[in-house]
Design a protein around this motif. Structure first.
Motif, mmCIF file in Angstrom:
data_model
loop_
_atom_site.group_PDB
_atom_site.id
_atom_site.type_symbol
_atom_site.label_atom_id
_atom_site.label_comp_id
_atom_site.label_asym_id
_atom_site.label_seq_id
_atom_site.Cartn_x
_atom_site.Cartn_y
_atom_site.Cartn_z
ATOM 1 N N UNK A 230 2.376 7.990 5.684
ATOM 2 C CA UNK A 230 3.232 8.233 6.851
ATOM 3 C C UNK A 230 4.692 7.982 6.524
ATOM 4 N N UNK A 231 4.970 6.914 5.784
ATOM 5 C CA UNK A 231 6.363 6.597 5.467
ATOM 6 C C UNK A 231 6.962 7.652 4.555
ATOM 7 N N UNK A 232 6.193 8.104 3.564
ATOM 8 C CA UNK A 232 6.696 9.082 2.602
ATOM 9 C C UNK A 232 6.477 10.526 3.044
ATOM 10 N N UNK A 233 5.895 10.733 4.228
ATOM 11 C CA UNK A 233 5.693 12.073 4.799
ATOM 12 C C UNK A 233 4.822 12.946 3.879
ATOM 13 N N UNK A 234 3.801 12.351 3.324
ATOM 14 C CA UNK A 234 2.877 13.084 2.452
ATOM 15 C C UNK A 234 1.731 13.611 3.309
ATOM 16 N N UNK A 235 1.523 14.910 3.260
ATOM 17 C CA UNK A 235 0.446 15.541 4.033
ATOM 18 C C UNK A 235 -0.587 16.232 3.162
ATOM 19 N N UNK A 236 -0.316 16.394 1.883
ATOM 20 C CA UNK A 236 -1.241 17.081 0.990
ATOM 21 C C UNK A 236 -2.156 16.076 0.297
ATOM 22 N N UNK A 237 -3.211 16.602 -0.325
ATOM 23 C CA UNK A 237 -4.136 15.842 -1.184
ATOM 24 C C UNK A 237 -4.693 14.614 -0.471
ATOM 25 N N UNK A 238 -5.269 14.816 0.697
ATOM 26 C CA UNK A 238 -5.849 13.683 1.427
ATOM 27 C C UNK A 238 -7.066 13.110 0.704
ATOM 28 N N UNK A 239 -7.960 13.978 0.262
ATOM 29 C CA UNK A 239 -9.166 13.492 -0.417
ATOM 30 C C UNK A 239 -8.826 12.961 -1.805
ATOM 31 N N UNK A 240 -7.951 13.659 -2.523
ATOM 32 C CA UNK A 240 -7.592 13.232 -3.873
ATOM 33 C C UNK A 240 -6.919 11.869 -3.872
ATOM 34 N N UNK A 241 -6.199 11.528 -2.819
ATOM 35 C CA UNK A 241 -5.559 10.223 -2.739
ATOM 36 C C UNK A 241 -6.459 9.182 -2.082
ATOM 37 N N UNK A 242 -7.255 9.589 -1.097
ATOM 38 C CA UNK A 242 -8.095 8.625 -0.398
ATOM 39 C C UNK A 242 -9.289 8.154 -1.203
ATOM 40 N N UNK A 243 -9.842 9.032 -2.043
ATOM 41 C CA UNK A 243 -11.026 8.656 -2.823
ATOM 42 C C UNK A 243 -10.743 7.521 -3.798
ATOM 43 N N UNK A 244 -9.724 7.611 -4.667
ATOM 44 C CA UNK A 244 -9.464 6.463 -5.554
ATOM 45 C C UNK A 244 -9.010 5.220 -4.812
ATOM 46 N N UNK A 294 -0.768 -2.710 -3.553
ATOM 47 C CA UNK A 294 0.018 -2.372 -4.734
ATOM 48 C C UNK A 294 -0.489 -1.081 -5.392
ATOM 49 N N UNK A 295 -1.786 -0.833 -5.304
ATOM 50 C CA UNK A 295 -2.326 0.398 -5.881
ATOM 51 C C UNK A 295 -1.866 1.628 -5.110
ATOM 52 N N UNK A 296 -1.622 1.476 -3.817
ATOM 53 C CA UNK A 296 -1.193 2.622 -3.007
ATOM 54 C C UNK A 296 0.231 3.064 -3.332
ATOM 55 N N UNK A 297 1.034 2.192 -3.942
ATOM 56 C CA UNK A 297 2.435 2.546 -4.237
ATOM 57 C C UNK A 297 2.516 3.661 -5.270
ATOM 58 N N UNK A 298 1.926 3.526 -6.482
ATOM 59 C CA UNK A 298 2.042 4.628 -7.447
ATOM 60 C C UNK A 298 1.295 5.884 -7.022
ATOM 61 N N UNK A 299 0.192 5.736 -6.299
ATOM 62 C CA UNK A 299 -0.569 6.911 -5.888
ATOM 63 C C UNK A 299 0.252 7.784 -4.932
ATOM 64 N N UNK A 300 0.789 7.172 -3.879
ATOM 65 C CA UNK A 300 1.553 7.944 -2.907
ATOM 66 C C UNK A 300 2.956 8.267 -3.401
#
Length: 369
Positions: A230-244, A294-300
């Motif tokens: 939400x902060x970075x306004x990312x709307x793509x790759x929901x599954x690719x980011x949520x799975x890891x 901390x893992x969510x920072x590099x992913x998003x």
């Protein structure tokens, strides 16, 4: 009249010379004729074509640069380094746990898994972003460092600890010899038989309690991932980011709790309720609460750089930028982190009481010297 006659004669001669000269002009220097519908070249067309040529040249140069820098050998070298790290950590834990069997099996898994995880992570987070041109040099260095730490150090260490700890536990259960003090049988066998006498619900809580800590860690990872998106306004790759963000915290918290709390309890190495509560709370805090955030920072951050959804920092402002971005996330994640810490501490206390209850159950046929 004479002057007028000379002027008229000059005009006639000039008029007569021009057609003759025009007929004698070579064909290769004639001005080309343009038919109807054909555009005439102009200075504006030349100006328009010049940026197109420059753009094509820049693309060719960029392709050549990518072919030289983003090659398969660099990625394989990075993965090979992680494989050597897995072999080294496996050697250390086998020496510490005094494990001598299943040599080929452990070394094969500790070499292949870090190698594959490093290559896949580097391909998804670094190489693809570089090919798309949506990553700066600082972000590239930051992602490469995080991948090296996570996939080249932390993951091989946790994997080696889990595999060799399980092998050591099985070895002690099979070949442990009593020191001749009180009980003839193996202490670990006694604890295992006592645990099997408990009701099924209590036995499952004692044996599979680490899975609940892992599930809470996965939930924290999904919440942190949603807040950063939400902060970075990312709307793509929901599954690719949520799975890891769900799988990696689950495995990390599960293995860590099992290694620091459950396994010492089952082997009799942890016999202090306060120590069990502290260990459980620390595992829940570090691996179940802070690590997913901390893992969510590099992913998003990688997704934001790839899809240009947010303005990323310039050179020299990376640390301040991510601190400013992460502050609202940590404020919102404070309650889930504290809840995870408290739950893991309570689970450690509960498992300790169940173990004491199991040890107090009578066992027929037990001989004491």
């Amino acid at each position: 009249m004479a002057a007028l006659g000379r002027e008229a004669g000059d005009d006639v001669r000039v008029a007569g010379v021009v057609p003759v000269g025009a007929a004698e002009v070579p064909k290769d220097i004639k001005i080309p004729a343009y038919t109807h519908g054909q555009s005439r070249p102009s200075l504006g067309d030349a100006k328009l074509r010049k940026p197109v040529v420059i753009e094509i040249i820049e693309k060719k140069i960029e392709c050549l640069r990518k072919e030289k820098t983003l090659n398969i050998y660099g990625t394989l070298t990075f993965g090979t380094t992680a494989a050597f790290s897995g072999m080294f950590t496996n050697f250390i834990f086998r020496h510490r746990f005094k494990v001598t069997h299943d040599v080929l099996k452990t070394y094969a898994s500790l070499t292949a898994l870090p190698f594959l995880s490093t290559i896949v992570s580097y391909k998804l987070l670094v190489t693809d972003a570089l090919c798309s041109g949506n990553i700066s040099q600082e972000n590239c260095v930051l992602r490469s460092s995080l991948i090296g730490i996570a996939c080249g150090v932390l993951y091989p260490t946790a994997l080696a600890f889990s595999k060799n700890g399980r092998l050591a536990f099985k070895l002690k259960m099979k070949n442990h010899e009593p020191d001749g003090t009180v009980i003839k049988e193996n202490l670990i066998d006694i604890i295992a038989r006592k645990i099997n006498q408990l009701p099924e619900a209590e036995r499952n809580l004692l044996e599979n309690g680490s899975a609940y800590v892992g599930l809470n860690a996965a939930l924290c990872g999904l919440i942190a991932n949603s807040l950063f998106r939400r902060i970075l306004h990312v709307t793509q790759a929901r599954i690719a980011a949520g799975l890891p963000m769900a799988v990696i915290p689950f495995l990390t918290a599960n293995v860590s709790y099992k290694g620091f709390v459950s396994l010492p309890l089952n082997t009799g190495d942890l016999h202090c309720e306060t120590c069990t509560i502290i260990r459980g709370g620390l595992v829940g805090l570090v691996f179940g609460g802070l690590y997913p955030v901390f893992l969510a920072i590099p992913v998003n951050g990688g997704l934001a750089a790839r899809y240009n959804s947010a303005l990323l920092p310039e050179k020299g402002n990376i640390l301040n930028y991510w601190i400013r971005i992460s502050k609202p996330v940590f404020r919102k994640m404070l309650f889930p982190i504290l809840l995870q810490t408290g739950f893991a501490a309570y689970l450690g206390s509960r498992q300790y009481k169940l173990l004491i209850k199991a040890l107090q159950l009578p066992e027929p046929g037990l001989e004491i010297e």
